[in-house]
Design a protein around this motif. Structure first.
Motif, mmCIF file in Angstrom:
data_model
loop_
_atom_site.group_PDB
_atom_site.id
_atom_site.type_symbol
_atom_site.label_atom_id
_atom_site.label_comp_id
_atom_site.label_asym_id
_atom_site.label_seq_id
_atom_site.Cartn_x
_atom_site.Cartn_y
_atom_site.Cartn_z
ATOM 1 N N GLU A 709 -49.727 -29.002 -57.608
ATOM 2 C CA GLU A 709 -49.984 -27.679 -58.199
ATOM 3 C C GLU A 709 -49.452 -27.557 -59.622
ATOM 4 N N ILE A 710 -48.657 -28.521 -60.094
ATOM 5 C CA ILE A 710 -48.081 -28.415 -61.431
ATOM 6 C C ILE A 710 -49.052 -28.952 -62.478
ATOM 7 N N ASP A 711 -48.787 -28.652 -63.754
ATOM 8 C CA ASP A 711 -49.655 -29.126 -64.824
ATOM 9 C C ASP A 711 -49.692 -30.654 -64.840
ATOM 10 N N THR A 712 -50.823 -31.196 -65.271
ATOM 11 C CA THR A 712 -51.023 -32.644 -65.180
ATOM 12 C C THR A 712 -50.023 -33.425 -66.020
ATOM 13 N N ASP A 713 -49.707 -32.941 -67.230
ATOM 14 C CA ASP A 713 -48.744 -33.680 -68.048
ATOM 15 C C ASP A 713 -47.379 -33.730 -67.379
ATOM 16 N N LEU A 714 -46.988 -32.645 -66.716
ATOM 17 C CA LEU A 714 -45.723 -32.629 -65.991
ATOM 18 C C LEU A 714 -45.818 -33.489 -64.734
ATOM 19 N N PHE A 715 -46.974 -33.470 -64.092
ATOM 20 C CA PHE A 715 -47.200 -34.304 -62.910
ATOM 21 C C PHE A 715 -46.995 -35.783 -63.247
ATOM 22 N N VAL A 716 -47.543 -36.232 -64.374
ATOM 23 C CA VAL A 716 -47.399 -37.631 -64.783
ATOM 24 C C VAL A 716 -45.925 -37.963 -64.990
ATOM 25 N N GLU A 717 -45.182 -37.050 -65.631
ATOM 26 C CA GLU A 717 -43.756 -37.299 -65.867
ATOM 27 C C GLU A 717 -42.955 -37.353 -64.569
ATOM 28 N N ARG A 718 -43.479 -36.703 -63.526
ATOM 29 C CA ARG A 718 -42.739 -36.643 -62.259
ATOM 30 C C ARG A 718 -43.173 -37.717 -61.257
ATOM 31 N N ILE A 719 -44.086 -38.603 -61.629
ATOM 32 C CA ILE A 719 -44.484 -39.677 -60.714
ATOM 33 C C ILE A 719 -43.261 -40.543 -60.413
ATOM 34 N N PRO A 720 -42.973 -40.808 -59.149
ATOM 35 C CA PRO A 720 -41.729 -41.517 -58.804
ATOM 36 C C PRO A 720 -41.648 -42.949 -59.326
ATOM 37 N N TYR A 721 -42.794 -43.639 -59.433
ATOM 38 C CA TYR A 721 -42.770 -45.035 -59.860
ATOM 39 C C TYR A 721 -42.746 -45.114 -61.381
ATOM 40 N N LEU A 722 -41.664 -45.661 -61.917
ATOM 41 C CA LEU A 722 -41.562 -45.829 -63.372
ATOM 42 C C LEU A 722 -42.726 -46.655 -63.912
ATOM 43 N N GLU A 723 -43.073 -47.734 -63.211
ATOM 44 C CA GLU A 723 -44.160 -48.598 -63.671
ATOM 45 C C GLU A 723 -45.466 -47.823 -63.792
ATOM 46 N N THR A 724 -45.765 -46.980 -62.797
ATOM 47 C CA THR A 724 -47.026 -46.228 -62.817
ATOM 48 C C THR A 724 -47.001 -45.143 -63.886
ATOM 49 N N ARG A 725 -45.851 -44.476 -64.052
ATOM 50 C CA ARG A 725 -45.742 -43.475 -65.133
ATOM 51 C C ARG A 725 -46.077 -44.102 -66.479
ATOM 52 N N ASN A 726 -45.413 -45.210 -66.757
ATOM 53 C CA ASN A 726 -45.633 -45.874 -68.046
ATOM 54 C C ASN A 726 -47.041 -46.434 -68.158
ATOM 55 N N TYR A 727 -47.577 -46.899 -67.045
ATOM 56 C CA TYR A 727 -48.929 -47.471 -67.051
ATOM 57 C C TYR A 727 -49.959 -46.414 -67.470
ATOM 58 N N ILE A 728 -49.875 -45.234 -66.871
ATOM 59 C CA ILE A 728 -50.812 -44.156 -67.213
ATOM 60 C C ILE A 728 -50.701 -43.807 -68.689
ATOM 61 N N LYS A 729 -49.472 -43.701 -69.173
ATOM 62 C CA LYS A 729 -49.265 -43.322 -70.574
ATOM 63 C C LYS A 729 -49.820 -44.385 -71.524
ATOM 64 N N ARG A 730 -49.592 -45.650 -71.188
ATOM 65 C CA ARG A 730 -50.050 -46.716 -72.084
ATOM 66 C C ARG A 730 -51.565 -46.806 -72.106
#
Length: 764
Positions: A709-730
């Motif tokens: 339910e949270i905003d997508t940019d905040l959702f990406v920052e809250r993804i538990p897997y560091l690798e996946t967070r960085n992967y999406i951003k890159r």
């Protein structure tokens, strides 16, 4: 295996076959290849299609062949197992093509050895060793002389050759296990069974997970059954063996070795040394009952590192899911080692656990313990950042700004960190009603870093698309700097960035650079390319300097990795800025449109984002077709075999074999199909589809269910897997940069929040 240079394989054959007269095919029907005009004018070449057939070459008379014909025929014979014919062809080629003499000597030696001509094989191997000791072909095959001697039954020479190489390698070297295995075989075959047993035991103890260790183990068992038993190794060797077992993931076996060692030794120092090793192996093997039993027996109070002891106890309590014990141990950490790094890591994990369970007040308390001790190290920065995200999630904007401002002060000289914090300052300021300040923050984010993920988000917040550039700007620079080797300008697509069917011409239909044929290094590269030795071409290109001409050569060979890495070197710090008319050609190479004869078609067939596939390829493999990860992901798009099999089953590809994952067309087409499925599943939401490509749909769907339910940019920052967070951003950052270069003025679609009305899970 054909891996790269899909464009120039025909051209390179034409080059080779034309530098000397072609007698055998002079009267054959020929056709003119669509080769580059500058090369065409330089050499006025024609090629003969039948030279690539192979079938007509197997029994050709050597006297009727020129070097180009002979090279093809030798390769065909070698691949078909006609060893004697291949050796006969490679022998004269050594003197005819000196640029690749080291490769030809290796092939001659291997062909002659397989054909049973050990004298010729030995002569070629000795010439390779004496003349090309620094060559990769020798370094990757140092045991060639020993292998030939072993095959010929000259065991004394084989033992000597392997022993010399083992002595040179010392305790390292990737070939060491194979050298020792071959020496063991030579010893065994020579009748020296006791020494052979020692070698086989050494292999099983030092490389237990190596593929050859099973063969060594089986032979060792047979020798023991025959009464040939090597002496038992001492304490140091056994400890080293257990360490190797742990490193190989064989923790149960390692624990058994440690237990036996502990029981056998009476030395108190050795026992203290073994205690944490034994417990670690048991914990990694999930043997919690045995761990607890040994904890009562071991002298843990005497360990010099009591933090290590507490860590082991925490791991046991977590394995047993004993929450009370875990909390008690955490209190011990806080009381005894409050400022230690391990304790602050525990506080950070406790804070995240408290946040995820909804206890925000406790989470902030633990975060404060982390950044209170050392205000600017990496742990403190992480705690401040997590505190800011928590405050944003709970709409406590004043507190969020407080944390963000502290971080902004820490990141003063870090452009990437500044861009991230300024973006989030802008979001918080906008949410709290300070519009003018929010706009300033977004602009500051773009000023700090004009490319990448946060540049994309800041541009979207400012109502901009990809930063505007003159549509034809890169053409002007391409003409001036690199020549007409880049794709021409296209009409601006009315669709979103990279979406739709765009018809880019093949690189083979554009002008390529004038290649300096007289340079031995260039001729060597082209000869390897002609033989489709892609990894050799890649390695040889790595020896060249970054220059415009070499960038063009890399493009011509389809080696996009070196093209983009050399462009990065020439761009320097400008790579993080927006392109301009002076450097646009380099940006075209830094963000290359790879595989123009494969990728656009694959994207069009799947109605996919073709620039998204380019961005994904950059992140997955850096454009290396032969990339192979520790997780066994393969090829341009890093598809693991099990996923490849499932995709093949879904699309009806009955010819699938996991070795084909290194083939560019298969990798690109499978990836396009899979990514399209993910986009459909998540209603065309790019961040969620990209994250699923990395972590799997089940994990992504679980995260959306938890906080969709949270905003997508905040959702990406809250993804538990560091690798996946960085992967999406890159990936999204690179996609944004691709849009900036090729389709300025277009917008990357960005969902307001994750849509939890996604489809059924797909089996990946």
């Amino acid at each position: 295996m054909k891996r790269f240079f899909p464009i120039l394989s025909s051209f390179l054959a034409v080059f080779l076959l034309s530098i000397l007269p072609n007698k055998a095919a002079a009267d054959q029907t020929n056709r003119e290849l669509p080769i580059i005009s500058s090369i065409k004018q330089h050499l006025a070449l024609k090629a003969h299609q039948e030279l690539f057939d192979g079938n007509s070459l197997t029994n050709s008379n050597n006297n009727d062949l020129n070097p180009g014909d002979m090279l093809i025929s030798a390769l065909v014979n070698y691949r078909q197992g006609h060893w004697a014919e291949a050796a006969a062809l490679y022998s004269p080629l050594v003197s005819l093509l000196p640029e690749i003499e080291d490769y030809l000597l290796l092939m001659q030696a291997q062909s002659a050895m397989n054909a049973g001509d050990y004298a010729a094989a030995k002569q070629a191997a000795e010439r390779l060793k004496s003349a090309y000791a620094d060559s990769r072909f020798y370094k990757n095959n140092p045991a060639l002389t020993g292998d030939i001697a072993l095959a010929a039954g000259d065991y004394a020479l084989a033992i000597t050759a392997y022993s010399e190489l083992i002595s040179e390698a010392g305790t390292g070297g990737k070939n060491l296990p194979l050298l020792r295995l071959n020496r063991a075989k030579a010893l065994e075959l020579s009748g020296n069974l006791a020494e052979a047993a020692k070698e086989y035991q050494y292999i099983t103890m030092h490389w237990p997970a190596w593929s050859g260790a099973k063969e060594a183990t089986d032979i060792l068992k047979a020798l023991k059954a025959a009464g040939i038993t090597p002496p038992a190794p001492g304490y140091a060797a056994q400890k080293s063996y257990a360490k190797a077992l742990r490193r190989a993931g064989l923790n149960s076996r390692a624990a058994q070795v440690y237990e036996e060692l502990y029981k056998r030794t009476k030395d108190s120092k050795e026992r203290l040394e073994l205690a944490p090793m034994l417990l670690d192996a048991l914990l990694k093997a999930n043997k919690y009952t045995e761990t607890q039993r040994w904890m009562h027996k071991l002298p843990l109070d005497e360990l010099p590192n009591q933090i290590e002891r507490l860590q082991l106890e925490v791991r046991l309590a977590k394995g047993q899911k004993d929450k009370k014990r875990i909390n008690d141990l955490y209190k011990k950490f806080e009381a005894q080692f409050a400022t230690a790094k391990v304790t602050r890591n525990i506080f950070l994990n406790l804070a995240i656990d408290a946040r995820d369970s909804g206890n925000n007040e406790l989470a902030l308390k633990y975060f404060a313990k982390v950044f209170g001790a050392k205000s600017s190290d990496s742990l403190a920065q992480d705690a401040l950042w997590q505190s800011a995200l928590l405050a944003i999630s709970t709409a406590d904007y004043p507190k969020a700004l407080k944390f963000l401002d502290r971080l902004l002060n820490i990141y003063q000289k870090d452009a990437s960190g500044t861009a991230r914090i300024q973006y989030w300052r802008g979001r918080v300021l906008r949410l709290s009603g300070h519009e003018a300040e929010a706009v300033n923050a977004f602009q500051s984010s773009l000023k700090a870093l004009a490319t990448g993920y946060y540049a994309m988000l800041s541009a979207l917040q400012l109502g901009q698309a990809a930063p505007p550039m003159p549509v034809n700007a890169y053409l002007v620079t391409a003409q001036n700097n690199l020549g007409n080797w880049l794709p021409p300008a296209e009409e601006k697509s009315p669709l979103l960035c990279g979406l739709g069917k765009r018809n880019r011409p093949l690189l083979s239909n554009t002008d390529l650079p004038d290649i300096p044929w007289d340079k031995p290094a260039i001729r060597r590269i082209l000869l390897f390319a002609f033989l489709e030795l892609s990894e050799e071409v890649y390695t040889e290109l790595a020896t060249l300097e970054a220059s415009h001409e070499n960038i063009k050569l890399a493009h011509a060979l389809g080696d996009y990795f070196h093209a983009f890495s050399w462009s990065a070197k020439l761009l320097g710090k400008d790579a993080n800025n927006l392109p301009n008319t002076e450097n646009m050609a380099l940006f075209n190479s830094y963000y290359p449109l790879t595989y123009p004869d494969i990728l656009p078609q694959a994207a069009a067939e799947k109605e996919m984002y073709d620039l998204l596939l380019q961005a994904l390829m950059r992140q997955e493999s850096a454009y290396k077709p032969f990339a192979h990860s520790w997780a066994n992901a393969r090829g341009l798009m890093q598809i693991i075999p099990v996923t490849g099999k499932r995709i093949a089953a879904q699309i009806g590809d009955k010819d699938f074999d996991e070795t084909r994952l290194f083939e560019e067309p298969l990798s690109i087409n499978y990836s396009a199909w899979y990514l399209k499925e993910l986009l459909n599943k998540y209603h065309q939401q790019l961040p969620m589809a990209i994250g699923s490509y990395n972590a799997g749909p089940k994990a992504m769907s679980r995260w959306i269910d938890a906080r969709g339910e949270i905003d997508t940019d905040l959702f990406v920052e809250r993804i538990p897997y560091l690798e996946t967070r960085n992967y999406i951003k890159r990936v999204l950052g690179v996609l944004h940069n691709y849009c900036t270069v090729y389709e300025p003025g277009t917008i990357i679609p960005w969902p307001a929040h994750p849509d939890n009305a996604y489809g059924d899970n797909i089996n990946f």
